[in-house]
Scaffold this motif. Structure first.
Motif, mmCIF file in Angstrom:
data_model
loop_
_atom_site.group_PDB
_atom_site.id
_atom_site.type_symbol
_atom_site.label_atom_id
_atom_site.label_comp_id
_atom_site.label_asym_id
_atom_site.label_seq_id
_atom_site.Cartn_x
_atom_site.Cartn_y
_atom_site.Cartn_z
ATOM 1 N N LEU A 104 0.858 -1.183 0.000
ATOM 2 C CA LEU A 104 0.000 0.000 0.000
ATOM 3 C C LEU A 104 0.890 1.227 0.000
ATOM 4 O O LEU A 104 1.684 1.436 0.926
ATOM 5 N N ASP A 105 0.813 2.038 -1.045
ATOM 6 C CA ASP A 105 1.569 3.283 -1.102
ATOM 7 C C ASP A 105 0.792 4.294 -1.936
ATOM 8 O O ASP A 105 -0.185 3.957 -2.600
ATOM 9 N N LEU A 106 1.222 5.541 -1.877
ATOM 10 C CA LEU A 106 0.478 6.613 -2.522
ATOM 11 C C LEU A 106 0.458 6.450 -4.036
ATOM 12 O O LEU A 106 -0.574 6.666 -4.684
ATOM 13 N N GLU A 107 1.566 6.038 -4.625
ATOM 14 C CA GLU A 107 1.654 5.973 -6.079
ATOM 15 C C GLU A 107 0.714 4.930 -6.671
ATOM 16 O O GLU A 107 0.088 5.162 -7.701
ATOM 17 N N TYR A 108 0.593 3.784 -6.021
ATOM 18 C CA TYR A 108 -0.236 2.698 -6.538
ATOM 19 C C TYR A 108 -1.528 2.525 -5.745
ATOM 20 O O TYR A 108 -2.212 1.506 -5.884
ATOM 21 N N LEU A 109 -1.879 3.526 -4.950
ATOM 22 C CA LEU A 109 -3.034 3.423 -4.070
ATOM 23 C C LEU A 109 -4.320 3.122 -4.841
ATOM 24 O O LEU A 109 -5.128 2.285 -4.438
ATOM 25 N N ARG A 110 -4.505 3.812 -5.939
ATOM 26 C CA ARG A 110 -5.736 3.638 -6.711
ATOM 27 C C ARG A 110 -5.857 2.199 -7.210
ATOM 28 O O ARG A 110 -6.941 1.617 -7.216
ATOM 29 N N GLY A 111 -4.739 1.608 -7.609
ATOM 30 C CA GLY A 111 -4.751 0.222 -8.039
ATOM 31 C C GLY A 111 -5.032 -0.728 -6.887
ATOM 32 O O GLY A 111 -5.785 -1.700 -7.042
ATOM 33 N N SER A 112 -4.448 -0.466 -5.727
ATOM 34 C CA SER A 112 -4.665 -1.330 -4.569
ATOM 35 C C SER A 112 -6.130 -1.340 -4.152
ATOM 36 O O SER A 112 -6.703 -2.397 -3.849
ATOM 37 N N ILE A 113 -6.754 -0.162 -4.128
ATOM 38 C CA ILE A 113 -8.163 -0.071 -3.740
ATOM 39 C C ILE A 113 -9.035 -0.831 -4.731
ATOM 40 O O ILE A 113 -9.966 -1.555 -4.346
ATOM 41 N N ALA A 114 -8.743 -0.695 -6.020
ATOM 42 C CA ALA A 114 -9.507 -1.420 -7.034
ATOM 43 C C ALA A 114 -9.326 -2.920 -6.878
ATOM 44 O O ALA A 114 -10.276 -3.702 -7.045
ATOM 45 N N ALA A 115 -8.109 -3.359 -6.552
ATOM 46 C CA ALA A 115 -7.842 -4.787 -6.376
ATOM 47 C C ALA A 115 -8.647 -5.355 -5.211
ATOM 48 O O ALA A 115 -9.248 -6.430 -5.315
ATOM 49 N N PRO A 174 1.742 5.158 6.830
ATOM 50 C CA PRO A 174 0.932 3.955 7.010
ATOM 51 C C PRO A 174 -0.350 4.221 7.796
ATOM 52 O O PRO A 174 -1.399 3.635 7.499
ATOM 53 N N ARG A 175 -0.295 5.104 8.766
ATOM 54 C CA ARG A 175 -1.490 5.424 9.549
ATOM 55 C C ARG A 175 -2.556 6.093 8.678
ATOM 56 O O ARG A 175 -3.739 5.753 8.753
ATOM 57 N N VAL A 176 -2.125 7.033 7.848
ATOM 58 C CA VAL A 176 -3.068 7.728 6.967
ATOM 59 C C VAL A 176 -3.670 6.760 5.951
ATOM 60 O O VAL A 176 -4.876 6.779 5.679
ATOM 61 N N LEU A 177 -2.830 5.892 5.386
ATOM 62 C CA LEU A 177 -3.322 4.923 4.411
ATOM 63 C C LEU A 177 -4.300 3.951 5.061
ATOM 64 O O LEU A 177 -5.301 3.558 4.449
ATOM 65 N N GLY A 178 -4.040 3.579 6.305
ATOM 66 C CA GLY A 178 -4.956 2.692 7.016
ATOM 67 C C GLY A 178 -6.312 3.343 7.227
ATOM 68 O O GLY A 178 -7.351 2.682 7.101
ATOM 69 N N SER A 236 -11.774 -6.579 7.261
ATOM 70 C CA SER A 236 -10.832 -7.057 8.270
ATOM 71 C C SER A 236 -9.427 -6.891 7.698
ATOM 72 O O SER A 236 -9.103 -7.472 6.664
ATOM 73 N N PHE A 237 -8.592 -6.112 8.360
ATOM 74 C CA PHE A 237 -7.249 -5.875 7.822
ATOM 75 C C PHE A 237 -6.305 -5.365 8.894
ATOM 76 O O PHE A 237 -6.716 -4.861 9.943
ATOM 77 N N ASN A 238 -5.034 -5.499 8.613
ATOM 78 C CA ASN A 238 -3.960 -4.890 9.388
ATOM 79 C C ASN A 238 -3.049 -4.129 8.424
ATOM 80 O O ASN A 238 -2.923 -4.509 7.257
ATOM 81 N N VAL A 239 -2.415 -3.078 8.918
ATOM 82 C CA VAL A 239 -1.393 -2.358 8.161
ATOM 83 C C VAL A 239 -0.070 -2.516 8.907
ATOM 84 O O VAL A 239 0.012 -2.283 10.116
ATOM 85 N N TYR A 240 0.952 -2.932 8.176
ATOM 86 C CA TYR A 240 2.267 -3.170 8.757
ATOM 87 C C TYR A 240 3.263 -2.162 8.177
ATOM 88 O O TYR A 240 3.237 -1.876 6.982
ATOM 89 N N ILE A 241 4.121 -1.654 9.015
ATOM 90 C CA ILE A 241 5.125 -0.689 8.571
ATOM 91 C C ILE A 241 6.344 -1.432 8.024
ATOM 92 O O ILE A 241 6.902 -2.309 8.694
ATOM 93 N N PHE A 242 6.725 -1.086 6.813
ATOM 94 C CA PHE A 242 7.914 -1.675 6.190
ATOM 95 C C PHE A 242 9.011 -0.628 6.153
ATOM 96 O O PHE A 242 8.865 0.423 5.509
ATOM 97 N N ARG A 243 10.091 -0.879 6.840
ATOM 98 C CA ARG A 243 11.202 0.060 6.883
ATOM 99 C C ARG A 243 12.080 -0.130 5.650
ATOM 100 O O ARG A 243 12.618 -1.222 5.413
ATOM 101 N N GLU A 244 12.231 0.933 4.887
ATOM 102 C CA GLU A 244 13.015 0.848 3.657
ATOM 103 C C GLU A 244 14.451 0.419 3.907
ATOM 104 O O GLU A 244 15.063 -0.263 3.077
ATOM 105 N N ASP A 245 14.999 0.803 5.066
ATOM 106 C CA ASP A 245 16.395 0.451 5.321
ATOM 107 C C ASP A 245 16.583 -1.054 5.541
ATOM 108 O O ASP A 245 17.717 -1.544 5.607
ATOM 109 N N THR A 246 15.470 -1.796 5.631
ATOM 110 C CA THR A 246 15.558 -3.250 5.718
ATOM 111 C C THR A 246 16.197 -3.827 4.475
ATOM 112 O O THR A 246 16.925 -4.822 4.528
ATOM 113 N N VAL A 247 15.941 -3.178 3.325
ATOM 114 C CA VAL A 247 16.344 -3.757 2.057
ATOM 115 C C VAL A 247 17.079 -2.784 1.141
ATOM 116 O O VAL A 247 17.658 -3.192 0.145
#
Length: 395
Positions: A89-100, A128-132, A143-154
């Motif tokens: 879930l991100d701003l750029e592909y948000l419209r696609g995610s909602i449609a999916a 992530p809070r705003v997107l949730g 029913s859903f959860n939103v998880y924070i993905f830290r970019e520095d992980t990868v």
């Protein structure tokens, strides 16, 4: 011949009536207003976040197993009747995610039994809070959860790709689902944000992963597997032996059934990271997050019917040209490649199949009837692609 053309035209028109008026029986309840996308280039701005329409209310039928009421120490995601779906879930592909999400719920036999796991980037333009909150306002009963993905992980493992979008750290989040999701979640369906599901998601959920197989996906063994890796890879004295005696086939990682129990036990995240480290030292592939999956799972994937990933509808990674459907049934449409349907529709340069994505778009106040007229005009092109053979999958 004339009667045959009239028959095709009638079937076409009936199909389009269903596709372009999906809410004829399920009215959309009053919700937020709509706004146009900023600049008309398909990109979301922060002011647009609260302007999606509320989705129709999709409820379980009498034949569905009733969910247990969450109590102390028990939440919905631990219910054994739940189907777990993971997406980014991100701003750029948000419209696609909602449609999916909308498409999954609309075609699910038991929509209330679907639990979504959204992975959102820590430093995305929308938090992530705003997107949730947006997901909750659009799908109040979800029913859903939103998880924070830290970019520095990868971020330090990512190498340049043939298309900049493929370098987004969130593309690699699928490799970390075993870490992010609760240990109670032992199986998940991963879906990219540029898909729509036109069949019951339970059918995909019920796929059996035989033996020791960790993932299942549609395989394409006619594709030239060698093209996904560089000459440096194939000339290395050790790298090609990673496939052993198996014959690897290409598979698209945008649709996967994953056994997270086996994933965690086999340390598959670490195996993928090891290949990404090799890529940093020696360029062994040109694409982004796909090749490491091919290296780890190639030749050991549970084959799933091709209808569950009609991929490549976004064209190639450079031009994003229009493409038609693959032969066979359709359960999921996937706009992998450069071209995205919401961008092409807003630019008024859509491909014919983009009109099959449009009914699931909750950003617009109403269906653009010019799209229906354009699609009818292209009746012959669609008939040639075999679209009308799949009318039962869209009903």
């Amino acid at each position: 011949m004339e009667k045959r053309r009239m028959s095709i035209g009638l079937v076409s028109f009936m199909l389009l009536l269903v596709v372009f008026w999906p809410s004829v029986c399920l009215g959309i309840r009053s919700g937020p207003k709509f706004v146009r996308l900023d600049g008309g280039d398909g990109r979301m701005d922060l002011q647009s976040l609260s302007r999606f329409a509320e989705a129709p209310e999709y409820r379980n039928g009498a034949e569905c197993m009733s969910l247990r009421s969450p109590g102390p120490g028990l939440d919905a995601q631990s219910d054994p009747n739940m189907i777990h779906v993971a997406m980014t879930l991100d701003l750029e592909y948000l419209r696609g995610s909602i449609a999916a999400v909308h498409s999954v719920l609309r075609h699910a036999s038991c929509p209330e039994n679907v639990f979504f796991h959204f992975i959102a980037a820590e430093f995305d333009a929308a938090s992530p809070r705003v997107l949730g909150r947006l997901v909750r306002s659009t799908f109040p009963s979800l029913s859903f959860n939103v998880y924070i993905f830290r970019e520095d992980t990868v971020i330090n493992l990512i190498s340049s790709s043939i298309r900049q979008a493929l370098e987004n750290p969130l593309n690699y989040a699928r490799s970390y689902l075993g870490d992010k999701l609760s240990a109670d979640v032992t199986r998940v369906i991963y879906l990219d944000s540029d898909v729509v599901v036109v069949d019951d998601i339970r059918k995909l959920w019920n796929v059996t992963l035989t033996g020791s197989r960790v993932i299942g996906a549609p395989e394409y063994c006619h594709a030239n597997f060698t093209h996904y890796f560089t000459d440096e890879f194939w000339s290395d004295p050790v790298h090609p032996s990673t496939f052993g005696s198996s014959t690897p086939c290409y598979f698209n990682t945008g649709v996967m059934v994953m056994d997270l129990g086996k994933w965690r036990a086999g340390s598959y995240r670490a195996r993928i990271e090891q290949w990404m480290e090799v890529q940093k030292r020696t360029r062994i592939y040109e694409l982004g997050s796909l090749p490491p999956f091919l290296l780890v799972f190639g030749g050991d994937v549970e084959p799933i019917d091709h209808g569950w990933n009609q991929h490549g509808l976004g064209g190639d990674n450079v031009k994003g040209s229009c493409r038609s459907l693959h032969p066979g049934p359709v359960s999921l449409l996937h706009w992998s490649g450069k071209g995205k349907p919401w961008v092409r529709l807003d630019e008024k340069l859509p491909c014919p199949l983009d009109y099959l994505w449009e009914p699931y778009d909750l950003f617009k106040a109403k269906v653009h009837h010019h799209g229906l007229r354009n699609l009818l005009k292209q009746n012959q092109a669609f008939a040639g692609s075999g679209l009308f053979e799949y009318s039962n999958y869209f009903l």
